[in-house]
Design an enzyme around this catalytic site. Structure first.
Site, PDB file in Angstrom:
ATOM      1  N   TYR A 128      29.308 -28.827  36.752  1.00 26.19           N
ATOM      2  CA  TYR A 128      27.869 -28.891  36.944  1.00 26.19           C
ATOM      3  C   TYR A 128      27.454 -30.238  37.531  1.00 26.19           C
ATOM      4  O   TYR A 128      27.308 -31.239  36.839  1.00 26.19           O
ATOM      5  CB  TYR A 128      27.137 -28.660  35.619  1.00 26.19           C
ATOM      6  CG  TYR A 128      27.498 -27.361  34.922  1.00 26.19           C
ATOM      7  CD1 TYR A 128      27.975 -26.258  35.627  1.00 26.19           C
ATOM      8  CD2 TYR A 128      27.353 -27.225  33.549  1.00 26.19           C
ATOM      9  CE1 TYR A 128      28.309 -25.070  34.990  1.00 26.19           C
ATOM     10  CE2 TYR A 128      27.671 -26.047  32.899  1.00 26.19           C
ATOM     11  CZ  TYR A 128      28.151 -24.977  33.624  1.00 26.19           C
ATOM     12  OH  TYR A 128      28.473 -23.802  32.974  1.00 26.19           O
TER      13      TYR A 128
ATOM     14  N   HIS B 197      37.312 -22.633  31.957  1.00 24.97           N
ATOM     15  CA  HIS B 197      36.178 -22.320  32.823  1.00 24.97           C
ATOM     16  C   HIS B 197      36.604 -21.446  34.003  1.00 24.97           C
ATOM     17  O   HIS B 197      37.339 -21.891  34.887  1.00 24.97           O
ATOM     18  CB  HIS B 197      35.563 -23.628  33.346  1.00 24.97           C
ATOM     19  CG  HIS B 197      34.156 -23.483  33.827  1.00 24.97           C
ATOM     20  ND1 HIS B 197      33.423 -24.535  34.349  1.00 24.97           N
ATOM     21  CD2 HIS B 197      33.324 -22.407  33.858  1.00 24.97           C
ATOM     22  CE1 HIS B 197      32.214 -24.116  34.677  1.00 24.97           C
ATOM     23  NE2 HIS B 197      32.138 -22.820  34.401  1.00 24.97           N
TER      24      HIS B 197
END
Length: 329
Positions: free
Chosen positions: A55, A139
């Site tokens: 992010y 992830h």
């Protein structure tokens, strides 16, 4: 905090804060606004915060760590992710191609090796300014060039860190049902982070993911519950994103039919979406992100005000909600 994740001692709040937005997701967010968004979540009673190196190439972790620095560490839970290792990027430029409007001083390298897991976690702790995180998630392993490495190397590395007490709980985050089911069945993860696969609009996770989680005692963190933004407004239209792209006509019409039923019962579409997302017994927390403090507060208010039971009955009768899907009591 109340729900405990899997067989761990890590507890989360029923509503969590997803920090991708403060990594400049799609648009720049001033530092002070990012802090204010986290502060708004805290004021609303949120004590579970999720982030990732991906992010904003580390920006989200840095901002989240600074915003939480003034709060007692024992009072909140933080999760981050591994699999995308950040390395120096001397070429710089913008990271917008990856969805984040920030300077790409770092770049992502897929790395689900045991060494990559440890290096990624160490770097995350440094960015967060913490000596530990409570939960670490693999992830999007299905997107990496070698998905099997996540199962055969990254998972055992996280399992060892959990046994050593370095992290309290481990899991996997993905939008791919097959990946989620495989980790639920073949490993001893505490958590599945289900991204956009169990929402008021569509419930594919009801067929395999959630039953597998229930059988194995694995907790679910439900994220992407607005389907990338389509369900985040009272009346969705063709300008709203779906799956981070353009919404197909049939999907838009279905969302609008759901919104129409919501209006008849005096509730908004996002209010109903949030309530439904947390109703399944396997779901420990519904994680919602926003970069504006007012939007954070609004989501918390919606979450605290479940719709009337008649709403769910009508949605089922209209063929807009699966009859077997649990609804708020």
């Amino acid at each position: 905090m109340s729900p405990v994740l899997g067989r761990s001692a890590v507890a989360v709040t029923p509503l969590g804060y997803g920090a991708s937005s403060i990594g400049n997701l799609y648009r720049k967010v001033p530092d002070e606004q990012a802090t204010a968004a986290v502060d708004a979540a805290w004021a609303a009673g949120v004590r579970y915060f999720d982030t990732a190196p991906h992010y904003g190439v580390g920006l989200s972790e840095r901002r989240l760590g600074r915003a939480l620095a003034g709060h007692p560490r024992a009072e909140f839970c933080v999760s981050t992710k591994v699999g995308r290792l950040l390395v120096d990027n001397p070429d710089g430029g913008s990271d917008l191609d990856n969805g984040f409007d920030t300077e790409a001083t770092m770049r992502r390298v897929w790395d689900f090796t045991a060494d990559g897991v440890r290096r990624s976690l160490d770097a995350s702790l440094a960015r967060l300014g913490l000596d530990r995180v409570d939960l670490v998630l693999l992830h999007d392993p299905e997107e990496s060039p070698e998905p099997e490495v996540a199962l055969r190397q990254a998972y055992p590395a996280l399992d060892e860190l959990r046994r050593q007490g370095v992290v309290g709980a481990i899991g996997v985050g993905s939008k791919d049902p097959d990946t989620l089911i495989r980790f639920a069945v073949e490993t001893d993860v505490d958590v599945l982070m289900v991204a956009g696969r169990y929402t008021l609009l569509e419930q594919p996770a009801l067929d395999g993911v959630l039953p597998a989680a229930g059988r194995r005692g694995v907790s679910v963190l439900n994220v992407g519950v607005f389907n990338s933004g389509l369900l985040a407004v009272e009346w969705p239209d063709e300008t709203r994103p779906y799956e981070y792209g353009t919404v197909p006509e049939a999907v838009l019409r279905r969302a609008q039919r759901i919104a129409t039923v919501c209006r008849r019962h005096g509730v908004t579409l996002p209010q109903a979406a949030l309530a439904f997302a947390g109703a399944h017994p396997a779901v420990a927390s519904v994680v919602v992100g926003a970069a504006r403090p007012a939007h954070v507060t609004r989501s918390a208010d919606w979450f605290a005000a479940p719709p009337p039971a008649q709403l769910w009955t009508e949605l089922v009768a209209e063929g807009l909600l699966r009859e077997e899907a649990p609804v708020p009591s």
